[in-house]
Design an enzyme around this catalytic site. Structure first.
Site, PDB file in Angstrom:
ATOM      1  N   GLU A  49      -9.719  -5.346  13.555  1.00  0.00           N
ATOM      2  CA  GLU A  49     -10.629  -5.766  12.492  1.00  0.00           C
ATOM      3  C   GLU A  49     -10.741  -7.286  12.452  1.00  0.00           C
ATOM      4  O   GLU A  49      -9.767  -7.996  12.677  1.00  0.00           O
ATOM      5  CB  GLU A  49     -10.137  -5.251  11.137  1.00  0.00           C
ATOM      6  CG  GLU A  49     -10.200  -3.748  11.024  1.00  0.00           C
ATOM      7  CD  GLU A  49      -9.690  -3.229   9.695  1.00  0.00           C
ATOM      8  OE1 GLU A  49      -9.795  -2.024   9.463  1.00  0.00           O
ATOM      9  OE2 GLU A  49      -9.182  -4.041   8.884  1.00  0.00           O
ATOM     10  N   CYS A  69      -2.014   3.101   3.027  1.00  0.00           N
ATOM     11  CA  CYS A  69      -2.774   2.077   3.736  1.00  0.00           C
ATOM     12  C   CYS A  69      -3.933   2.702   4.512  1.00  0.00           C
ATOM     13  O   CYS A  69      -4.011   3.913   4.703  1.00  0.00           O
ATOM     14  CB  CYS A  69      -1.859   1.276   4.657  1.00  0.00           C
ATOM     15  SG  CYS A  69      -2.562  -0.336   5.145  1.00  0.00           S
ATOM     16  N   ASP A  78      -2.592  -3.171   7.636  1.00  0.00           N
ATOM     17  CA  ASP A  78      -3.783  -3.824   8.165  1.00  0.00           C
ATOM     18  C   ASP A  78      -3.867  -5.268   7.685  1.00  0.00           C
ATOM     19  O   ASP A  78      -4.222  -6.174   8.438  1.00  0.00           O
ATOM     20  CB  ASP A  78      -5.041  -3.064   7.731  1.00  0.00           C
ATOM     21  CG  ASP A  78      -5.243  -1.783   8.527  1.00  0.00           C
ATOM     22  OD1 ASP A  78      -4.236  -1.188   8.942  1.00  0.00           O
ATOM     23  OD2 ASP A  78      -6.398  -1.387   8.727  1.00  0.00           O
ATOM     24  N   CYS A 120       0.823  -1.212   0.000  1.00  0.00           N
ATOM     25  CA  CYS A 120       0.000   0.000   0.000  1.00  0.00           C
ATOM     26  C   CYS A 120       0.854   1.258   0.000  1.00  0.00           C
ATOM     27  O   CYS A 120       0.462   2.286  -0.567  1.00  0.00           O
ATOM     28  CB  CYS A 120      -0.914   0.017   1.222  1.00  0.00           C
ATOM     29  SG  CYS A 120      -1.969  -1.428   1.415  1.00  0.00           S
ATOM     30  N   LYS A 142      -5.350   3.423   7.453  1.00  0.00           N
ATOM     31  CA  LYS A 142      -5.435   4.469   8.469  1.00  0.00           C
ATOM     32  C   LYS A 142      -4.676   5.727   8.091  1.00  0.00           C
ATOM     33  O   LYS A 142      -4.792   6.750   8.766  1.00  0.00           O
ATOM     34  CB  LYS A 142      -4.931   3.938   9.824  1.00  0.00           C
ATOM     35  CG  LYS A 142      -5.670   2.694  10.305  1.00  0.00           C
ATOM     36  CD  LYS A 142      -7.181   2.856  10.237  1.00  0.00           C
ATOM     37  CE  LYS A 142      -7.914   1.568  10.541  1.00  0.00           C
ATOM     38  NZ  LYS A 142      -7.755   0.524   9.505  1.00  0.00           N
ATOM     39  N   SER A 197     -12.847  -5.239   8.486  1.00  0.00           N
ATOM     40  CA  SER A 197     -12.110  -4.747   7.335  1.00  0.00           C
ATOM     41  C   SER A 197     -13.089  -4.249   6.287  1.00  0.00           C
ATOM     42  O   SER A 197     -14.232  -4.712   6.206  1.00  0.00           O
ATOM     43  CB  SER A 197     -11.263  -5.881   6.754  1.00  0.00           C
ATOM     44  OG  SER A 197     -10.865  -5.588   5.440  1.00  0.00           O
TER      45      SER A 197
END
Length: 557
Positions: free
Chosen positions: A447, A123, A82, A50, A125, A473
């Site tokens: 998640e 990514c 994540d 990411c 967050k 997620s």
């Protein structure tokens, strides 16, 4: 006219001579001290695909800032993956990283008196963390999304990272061969870029176009493509102009622009995490916004994009079909967007969309006209009941019948639940309860993609419910309800559920109910004792001590 409104505090005057000495060490010239200082918050990292393609975007932004007559100042922001931390203790750091990213950007921009900032992230967050910072500090800023990954391919099927998660359940159920299991694993992620469906990263970046804080078309570009680099450079040029105009985030981020962003999230079938993140962004911008606002918008905005996880297509398909501007033009023409909202370009949203076609192209199947919507109402429903007096979030698309009443299968940690699913101890009709995973109890609201994907892989997506005070997620779909508030750790009703209790999830009635009489619940409540915190030191302990409930965005300040 000089535009160094803020940075002059550390570059001008006799008393700032030592400061200028340090700038000379960085290669500055005397004339540079009259130019604005522009931060480049660089989220580049080789931790995750990411973020592994962000350096060239940041480099392009640096060059564009220089060309625009300003001084670029690059600094790093952290990330975790994540996808890689999913199903482990590491996932507890995911939501925490949102707060850390926001604090890092605030610290650098405010500490160095920067005049503006280009935030570059990838990514999940990274996006809310960056936008929380921009809303909080209210210094001219723009968000540059790193771009989506391209889809993988195996035996004629398009793949995303969720394909790998679901393959775990399929393989353990004997529904997938070793060859196909390894084929999916090796081919799901073929390039750099964020996870390819309308998962959390693409949800938030897409919504930033509607919010007015990112350039049009930028959210659906693939990370490896040259147009993504060009867009990063253009974003930096636009930001320098915003500094000159003194156009600030809170001129753009308003209740109306958040309504626009959430409307796009509904129309595209976006992630449940957007509920949590927009509560946090609104809080940072000091805007009155609640979970009831999501439900209000859900009832009037249809789902018009056929996108994964519950649909067929990915972000690159959406880009080819006209991108988020095409989606917004349909919504605007239907009276579902506020066209008078300001954007980072200094033009209104309606002005930005003026040249976008009013009808989607006939040679694509991703974006549907409003009158041919996939669902007449949005997909992110706010459920309430005695199990969630303060609300819970359900994603209700992709299901034939989002209603279930069944026996509770109770787990106080994710690993035990995942083991039960993979060992075939969860059966059709069950309602899995995953608790003590909220903002304080987890801590960090991890998640639950691993257990939900295992349920899908086992072929139980339509027949097993799952509720949690944790999160899901953006790749999750099925009969799932998250963000249950109050959470178990503070004595919410979810803490009182016992194995075998009857639970009802009814998305039609927006109901999440524990079918146990009030007298019995009162007895259980008296007997309940708060467990000891899982962490007493470090960042997780700090977060647990500061975090607000999920229905308030799980923010820390």
């Amino acid at each position: 006219m000089s535009y160094n409104r803020r940075s002059k505090n550390i570059t001008q005057g006799v008393a700032r001579s030592p400061n200028r000495s340090m700038y000379y060490a960085l290669g500055y010239q005397k004339e540079d001290f009259d130019k604005p200082m522009i931060g480049i918050a660089n989220g580049h990292s080789t931790i995750t695909p990411c973020n592994a393609g962000l350096q060239r975007l940041s480099d392009a932004a640096v060059a564009a800032v220089k060309d625009a007559g300003a001084n670029p100042q690059i600094f790093g922001t952290p990330t975790i993956s994540d996808g890689m931390s999913m199903g482990t203790e590491g996932m507890k750091y995911s939501l925490v990283s949102r707060e850390v990213i926001a604090d890092c950007i605030e610290t650098c921009v405010q500490g160095q008196w920067m005049d503006g900032v280009v935030v570059v992230g990838g990514c999940d967050k990274n996006m809310p963390g960056g936008m929380i910072a921009l809303a909080r500090i209210n210094v001219p800023g723009i968000y540059v999304y790193g771009g989506t990954i391209r889809p993988g391919h195996w035996k004629g099927h398009d793949l995303t990272i969720v394909s790998s998660f679901e393959a775990v359940g399929e393989f353990t159920a004997g529904r997938m061969s070793q060859e196909d299991f390894e084929g999916v694993e090796k081919n799901a992620c073929p390039t750099t870029g964020s996870c390819g469906g309308m998962y959390t990263a693409n949800t938030m970046s897409s919504s930033f176009e509607a919010l007015g804080m990112s350039l049009l078309y930028s959210s659906t570009m693939a990370n490896p493509d040259q147009e993504k680099v060009d867009s990063a450079a253009e974003s930096a040029r636009v930001l320098v102009e915003a500094v000159k105009k003194d156009l600030k985030p809170r001129d753009i981020i308003t209740k109306q622009s958040i309504e626009n962003a959430v409307s796009v999230i509904m129309a595209t079938g976006g992630s449940t995490n957007a509920v949590l993140h927009y509560l946090a962004i609104a809080h940072a911008a000091e805007i009155d916004w609640s979970i009831e606002d999501f439900e209000r918008i859900r009832k009037r905005v249809p789902v018009i994009c056929d996108l994964k996880p519950s649909g067929q297509y990915v972000a690159t398909d959406l880009h080819a079909a006209g991108g988020i501007p095409q989606v917004m033009k349909l919504l605007l023409d239907a009276g579902l967007l506020h066209g008078d909202c300001m954007t980072i370009t200094g033009r209104t949203l309606a002005e930005e969309l003026k040249d976008v076609p009013s009808v989607p192209r006939a040679d694509q199947k991703v974006i549907h006209p409003i009158d041919q919507a996939l669902y007449k109402e949005g997909h992110l429903a706010i459920l309430k009941g005695n199990l969630a007096e303060d609300g819970a979030v359900a994603k209700i698309t992709g299901l034939k019948n989002p209603v279930i009443t069944g026996p509770a299968r109770v787990f106080d940690d994710e690993q035990s639940a995942l083991a039960a699913i993979l060992d075939d101890r969860i059966r059709a009709g069950d309602v899995v309860v995953l608790r003590y995973l909220g903002p304080q109890g987890g801590p960090g609201m991890p998640e639950m993609l691993a257990p939900t994907s295992a349920i899908i892989g086992k072929g139980l997506g339509e027949s097993v419910g799952l509720i949690t005070d944790g999160r899901f997620s953006g790749g999750t779909w099925g009969m799932v309800v998250g963000h249950v508030a109050p959470e178990a750790f503070v004595g919410g009703t979810i803490a009182l559920v016992q194995e075998g209790d009857s639970i009802t999830i009814d998305a039609h009635k927006l109901l999440l109910q524990l079918n146990v009489d009030d007298a019995e619940l009162a007895r259980r409540r008296v007997a309940w004792k708060q467990p000891a915190p899982r962490y007493t030191r470090g960042v997780l302990a700090k977060y647990a001590a500061l975090a607000r409930p999920a229905n308030q965005g799980a923010v820390t300040g």
